[in-house]
Design a protein around this motif. Structure first.
Motif, PDB file in Angstrom:
ATOM      1  N   ILE A  19       7.647  -6.570  -1.346  1.00 50.32           N
ATOM      2  CA  ILE A  19       7.183  -5.211  -1.642  1.00 50.32           C
ATOM      3  C   ILE A  19       8.318  -4.437  -2.294  1.00 50.32           C
ATOM      4  N   TRP A  32       5.786   2.328  -0.578  1.00 47.62           N
ATOM      5  CA  TRP A  32       5.903   0.903  -0.843  1.00 47.62           C
ATOM      6  C   TRP A  32       4.689   0.441  -1.634  1.00 47.62           C
ATOM      7  N   PHE A 104       4.176 -10.207   7.286  1.00 46.84           N
ATOM      8  CA  PHE A 104       2.820  -9.682   7.110  1.00 46.84           C
ATOM      9  C   PHE A 104       2.447  -8.678   8.186  1.00 46.84           C
ATOM     10  N   LEU A 107       3.553  -5.029   7.651  1.00 43.06           N
ATOM     11  CA  LEU A 107       3.065  -4.260   6.508  1.00 43.06           C
ATOM     12  C   LEU A 107       2.372  -2.968   6.937  1.00 43.06           C
ATOM     13  N   CYS A 110       4.424   0.248   7.008  1.00 46.51           N
ATOM     14  CA  CYS A 110       5.008   0.758   5.767  1.00 46.51           C
ATOM     15  C   CYS A 110       4.051   1.758   5.120  1.00 46.51           C
ATOM     16  N   ILE A 120      -4.125  -5.033   2.577  1.00 45.49           N
ATOM     17  CA  ILE A 120      -3.192  -5.385   3.655  1.00 45.49           C
ATOM     18  C   ILE A 120      -3.964  -5.928   4.869  1.00 45.49           C
TER      19      ILE A 120
END
Length: 127
Positions: A19, A32, A104, A107, A110, A120
């Protein structure tokens, strides 16, 4: 109604994803994102994906799969997400953005553009 097409690469390395965070000056500062960019007029979406990831991340895509399509009506965008599974080169930020390889499951912590959370969530279910 005319939409701007955007090719986005989700670069995978084992159980992590690449990212990037845009510069402070830009519109999406401190958010991000997955790398990618706008498809130029008369440009193929796949060519745009390869061009953008070479320009932004410094990689040559060798293997990829289509992953997700999302239309954003209020911004007149068509987003095309691709899983990048194999590439040549060292992934880094060629444009001076911050970048990270993140697990993962992290995520969700973020700050991403809102329309990325569908992607996501789908990633989390696969990996």
């Amino acid at each position: 109604m005319s939409y701007t097409k955007v090719a986005i690469g989700i670069i995978l390395k084992k159980n992590k994803v690449y990212i990037t965070k845009s510069n402070e000056i830009k519109y999406n500062a401190n958010i991000w994102e997955f790398p990618g960019g706008k498809v130029k007029e008369n440009e193929n979406i796949i060519y745009a994906l390869k061009r953008e990831l070479l320009e932004e991340v410094g990689i040559i895509i060798l293997k990829f799969n289509f992953f997700q399509y999302k239309k954003i009506f209020f911004k007149k965008l068509k987003l095309y997400f691709f899983l990048i599974k194999k590439w040549k080169g060292q992934a880094h930020s060629k444009e001076g953005y911050k970048y990270s390889w993140i697990f993962f499951k992290k995520l969700k912590f973020c700050k991403f553009p809102v329309f990325n959370f569908i992607v996501i969530k789908k990633l989390k279910n696969i990996y």
